[in-house]
Write a protein that holds these residues in place. Sequence first.
Motif, PDB file in Angstrom:
ATOM      1  N   GLU A  33       2.104  -1.726  12.458  1.00 47.95           N
ATOM      2  CA  GLU A  33       2.278  -2.994  11.775  1.00 47.95           C
ATOM      3  C   GLU A  33       2.826  -2.740  10.383  1.00 47.95           C
ATOM      4  OE1 GLU A  33      -1.300  -5.239  11.700  1.00 47.95           O
ATOM      5  OE2 GLU A  33      -1.598  -5.106  13.860  1.00 47.95           O
ATOM      6  N   ASP A  34       3.411  -3.782   9.800  1.00 44.66           N
ATOM      7  CA  ASP A  34       3.901  -3.668   8.440  1.00 44.66           C
ATOM      8  C   ASP A  34       2.718  -3.419   7.497  1.00 44.66           C
ATOM      9  OD1 ASP A  34       6.319  -4.201   9.558  1.00 44.66           O
ATOM     10  OD2 ASP A  34       6.482  -6.225   8.788  1.00 44.66           O
ATOM     11  N   VAL A  35       3.009  -2.798   6.351  1.00 44.17           N
ATOM     12  CA  VAL A  35       1.969  -2.417   5.398  1.00 44.17           C
ATOM     13  C   VAL A  35       2.275  -3.065   4.051  1.00 44.17           C
ATOM     14  CG1 VAL A  35       0.907  -0.464   4.199  1.00 44.17           C
ATOM     15  CG2 VAL A  35       1.695  -0.193   6.552  1.00 44.17           C
ATOM     16  N   THR A  36       1.232  -3.560   3.395  1.00 44.39           N
ATOM     17  CA  THR A  36       1.348  -4.098   2.042  1.00 44.39           C
ATOM     18  C   THR A  36       0.368  -3.335   1.157  1.00 44.39           C
ATOM     19  OG1 THR A  36       1.850  -6.295   2.926  1.00 44.39           O
ATOM     20  CG2 THR A  36       1.195  -6.177   0.621  1.00 44.39           C
ATOM     21  N   PHE A  37       0.842  -2.927  -0.025  1.00 42.09           N
ATOM     22  CA  PHE A  37      -0.027  -2.201  -0.944  1.00 42.09           C
ATOM     23  C   PHE A  37       0.451  -2.403  -2.373  1.00 42.09           C
ATOM     24  CE2 PHE A  37       3.323   0.613   0.480  1.00 42.09           C
ATOM     25  CZ  PHE A  37       3.734   1.292  -0.653  1.00 42.09           C
ATOM     26  N   ARG A  38      -0.423  -2.091  -3.325  1.00 40.10           N
ATOM     27  CA  ARG A  38      -0.074  -2.174  -4.745  1.00 40.10           C
ATOM     28  C   ARG A  38       0.280  -0.785  -5.237  1.00 40.10           C
ATOM     29  NH1 ARG A  38      -0.392  -6.931  -6.417  1.00 40.10           N
ATOM     30  NH2 ARG A  38      -0.285  -6.514  -8.628  1.00 40.10           N
ATOM     31  N   ALA A  39       1.214  -0.740  -6.196  1.00 40.36           N
ATOM     32  CA  ALA A  39       1.632   0.538  -6.773  1.00 40.36           C
ATOM     33  C   ALA A  39       1.865   0.347  -8.268  1.00 40.36           C
ATOM     34  CB  ALA A  39       2.901   1.042  -6.102  1.00 40.36           C
ATOM     35  N   ARG A  40       1.606   1.403  -9.029  1.00 40.43           N
ATOM     36  CA  ARG A  40       1.805   1.362 -10.482  1.00 40.43           C
ATOM     37  C   ARG A  40       3.250   1.680 -10.818  1.00 40.43           C
ATOM     38  NH1 ARG A  40      -0.359   5.450 -15.030  1.00 40.43           N
ATOM     39  NH2 ARG A  40       0.447   4.282 -16.784  1.00 40.43           N
ATOM     40  N   VAL A  41       3.811   0.883 -11.726  1.00 38.30           N
ATOM     41  CA  VAL A  41       5.170   1.122 -12.219  1.00 38.30           C
ATOM     42  C   VAL A  41       5.093   2.268 -13.218  1.00 38.30           C
ATOM     43  CG1 VAL A  41       7.094   0.147 -13.530  1.00 38.30           C
ATOM     44  CG2 VAL A  41       5.845  -1.270 -11.887  1.00 38.30           C
ATOM     45  N   ARG A  42       5.902   3.310 -13.008  1.00 33.14           N
ATOM     46  CA  ARG A  42       5.873   4.489 -13.874  1.00 33.14           C
ATOM     47  C   ARG A  42       7.090   4.522 -14.807  1.00 33.14           C
ATOM     48  NH1 ARG A  42       1.860   8.167 -13.852  1.00 33.14           N
ATOM     49  NH2 ARG A  42       2.874   8.344 -15.872  1.00 33.14           N
TER      50      ARG A  42
END
Length: 99
Positions: free
Chosen positions: A64-73
């Motif tokens: 299935e598709d995945v959604t996640f949060r990531a930090r902008v570097r």
Amino acid sequence: LVGMGVLPLQFSPGDSAAKLGLSGEEVFSIGGVREALETVAAGGTAEVLVWARRDGAGEAEGGEDVTFRARVRIDTPREGAYFRHGGILQYVLRTLLAK
């Protein structure tokens, strides 16, 4: 990455490509970039929401598709300027043309 106009992202603590089941063949969409850049420009840290859409083999495997949060570097104002211009080359050219 910023010097080439690529937005560098870092997984949130506890997340990884393996944990999220990412193979590197997904198509990624990133939401909240404009707001994140404004936050970073003001000296803060920011996160974006990333959608990873599986194509081809991923669907065949039933993933299935995945959604996640990531930090902008983007860690410095100069890096922010490079990114907003699409990379260091475009930044330098626009700076020279403005003179």
